[in-house]
Design an enzyme around this catalytic site. Sequence first.
Site, PDB file in Angstrom:
ATOM      1  N   SER A  70     -88.007  32.147  22.883  1.00 48.19           N
ATOM      2  CA  SER A  70     -86.804  31.448  23.306  1.00 48.19           C
ATOM      3  C   SER A  70     -85.911  30.981  22.157  1.00 48.19           C
ATOM      4  O   SER A  70     -84.700  30.916  22.302  1.00 48.19           O
ATOM      5  CB  SER A  70     -87.170  30.254  24.186  1.00 48.19           C
ATOM      6  OG  SER A  70     -88.100  29.414  23.526  1.00 48.19           O
ATOM      7  N   HIS A 110     -86.889  34.785  29.351  1.00 50.12           N
ATOM      8  CA  HIS A 110     -85.689  35.326  28.687  1.00 50.12           C
ATOM      9  C   HIS A 110     -85.593  36.847  28.781  1.00 50.12           C
ATOM     10  O   HIS A 110     -84.688  37.432  28.194  1.00 50.12           O
ATOM     11  CB  HIS A 110     -85.659  34.875  27.217  1.00 50.12           C
ATOM     12  CG  HIS A 110     -85.578  33.392  27.089  1.00 50.12           C
ATOM     13  ND1 HIS A 110     -84.383  32.698  27.082  1.00 50.12           N
ATOM     14  CD2 HIS A 110     -86.547  32.450  27.012  1.00 50.12           C
ATOM     15  CE1 HIS A 110     -84.627  31.409  26.987  1.00 50.12           C
ATOM     16  NE2 HIS A 110     -85.935  31.219  26.947  1.00 50.12           N
ATOM     17  N   LYS A 117     -81.926  31.387  33.858  1.00 49.67           N
ATOM     18  CA  LYS A 117     -81.332  32.076  32.709  1.00 49.67           C
ATOM     19  C   LYS A 117     -80.512  33.265  33.228  1.00 49.67           C
ATOM     20  O   LYS A 117     -79.461  33.037  33.798  1.00 49.67           O
ATOM     21  CB  LYS A 117     -82.435  32.412  31.716  1.00 49.67           C
ATOM     22  CG  LYS A 117     -83.074  31.076  31.238  1.00 49.67           C
ATOM     23  CD  LYS A 117     -84.251  31.243  30.389  1.00 49.67           C
ATOM     24  CE  LYS A 117     -85.023  29.985  30.058  1.00 49.67           C
ATOM     25  NZ  LYS A 117     -84.616  28.667  30.379  1.00 49.67           N
TER      26      LYS A 117
HETATM   27  C1  LIG Z   1     -89.856  30.650  27.475  1.00 49.91           C
HETATM   28  C2  LIG Z   1     -89.548  29.594  28.492  1.00 49.91           C
HETATM   29  N1  LIG Z   1     -90.466  29.287  29.421  1.00 49.91           N
HETATM   30  C3  LIG Z   1     -90.249  28.356  30.341  1.00 49.91           C
HETATM   31  C4  LIG Z   1     -89.068  27.658  30.383  1.00 49.91           C
HETATM   32  C5  LIG Z   1     -88.888  26.606  31.413  1.00 49.91           C
HETATM   33  O1  LIG Z   1     -88.154  27.108  32.495  1.00 49.91           O
HETATM   34  P1  LIG Z   1     -87.323  26.118  33.412  1.00 49.91           P
HETATM   35  O2  LIG Z   1     -86.039  25.841  32.696  1.00 49.91           O
HETATM   36  O3  LIG Z   1     -87.123  26.857  34.681  1.00 49.91           O
HETATM   37  O4  LIG Z   1     -88.154  24.896  33.561  1.00 49.91           O
HETATM   38  C6  LIG Z   1     -88.072  27.940  29.429  1.00 49.91           C
HETATM   39  C7  LIG Z   1     -86.768  27.266  29.371  1.00 49.91           C
HETATM   40  O5  LIG Z   1     -86.334  26.426  29.978  1.00 49.91           O
HETATM   41  C8  LIG Z   1     -88.317  28.927  28.467  1.00 49.91           C
HETATM   42  O6  LIG Z   1     -87.424  29.201  27.521  1.00 49.91           O
END
Ligand SMILES: Cc1ncc(COP(=O)(O)O)c(C=O)c1O
Length: 391
Positions: A183, A211, A243
């Site tokens: 990320s 992502h 995203k």
């Molecule tokens: C790699 C990754 N996993 C999980 C999440 C969490 O997802 P959410 O925003 O739906 O809680 C994110 C970003 O928010 C992320 O970048």
Amino acid sequence: MPLPASWGLEKTLAEIADAGQFRQLRLLEGGQGARVTIDGRTLLNFSSNDYLGLAAHPAVGKALKTAVDIYGVGSGASHLVCGHTSAHAALEDALARLTGRSRVLLYSTGYMANLGVASALLSRQDVLLQDKLNHASLLDAAAISGAKLVRYRHADMQHLEERLAALAPSEQRVLVSSDSVFSMDGDVPDLNALASCTAQAGAALQLDDAHGLGVLGEQGGGACEAYGLDEAAVPVLMGTFGKALGTAGAFVAGSEQLIETLIQKSRTFMYTTAMPPALAAATSQSIELLQSEGWRRPHLQQLIAGFRKKVSALGLDLMPSDTAIQPLLVGEASAAVNLSKSLLDKGFLVVAIRPPTVPAGQSRLRITLSAAHDENDVDQLVQALAELVGR
Ligand SMILES: Cc1ncc(COP(=O)(O)O)c(C=O)c1O
């Protein structure tokens, strides 16, 4: 009544500020897009995860509004009580088709999905291996599961192999968890090697495709589609809607048994209100757009390639990444913040990422591109970078 002085919040806040890590909310005065409005100023936005430009897509908005007329706004209860609607079920089916998985379960957020997986599948006698740069939610998932956490160097498959080989033969459940697209770095580890060395060690693989979903793969099916990884290779696949799909929420995909186990044991699924059905309907519309507006993925890829070429012509090194996340490493937190501020003065929203989100000394501008951008938008950013940091 403030909290007691003995709690030391004032001191904590001062320490955060002294370390150059104080964070402040930005107030957007409208929707997402290539341009956003902050403090009455229109800024070119290179900070969002809206990689395909669907967050403000009229068809997605229309699907949401239409579904509100049918389902109302709130889901009223958790999925297991009476909050699971036909809109949720339709989205689960669409995701199963998109990812080529047997079955899908929705979660309210990706953070909760990751906590839910680890806490349902692992306990104190199990082992969880994680890439050092995994998302915070995966690391928190390890803590909540109680499993023994073993970390391997970022994207270093040899190190993972060594870590796996060093486990006691008696270890029963060994889960390897990794971001597919990292990320804050935008890079993708050797996913085929990751899958094969996990399988060879008799462990199971969980991929967090937050992502990758929507962006990678011919159909937008994500990293597993792009790298030909089926359910046997990646038995636990997690993806998010906030995203590329432009909405909010998340899912886990895998076998019937996996999903049934999560329904029975995953506390972040069981003990929380189901996502609003209209949001599920809007997300189904986003999935349809992955096909009907298939131009968005190649357009984004073209912008990424052009941006990298133009920035490297300035003598600047972007971090190695072929994805929409194109970080420019700066170093010290204060320098990254200052560069972000200078870009803001020039009309660009490019957020600085600092510790603890990234390691100390590796603060960066996390530049993200979107199919909502055009080439001229990207050229304007390149020009601004040339003026501020070009060599
Ligand atoms: C790699 C990754 N996993 C999980 C999440 C969490 O997802 P959410 O925003 O739906 O809680 C994110 C970003 O928010 C992320 O970048």
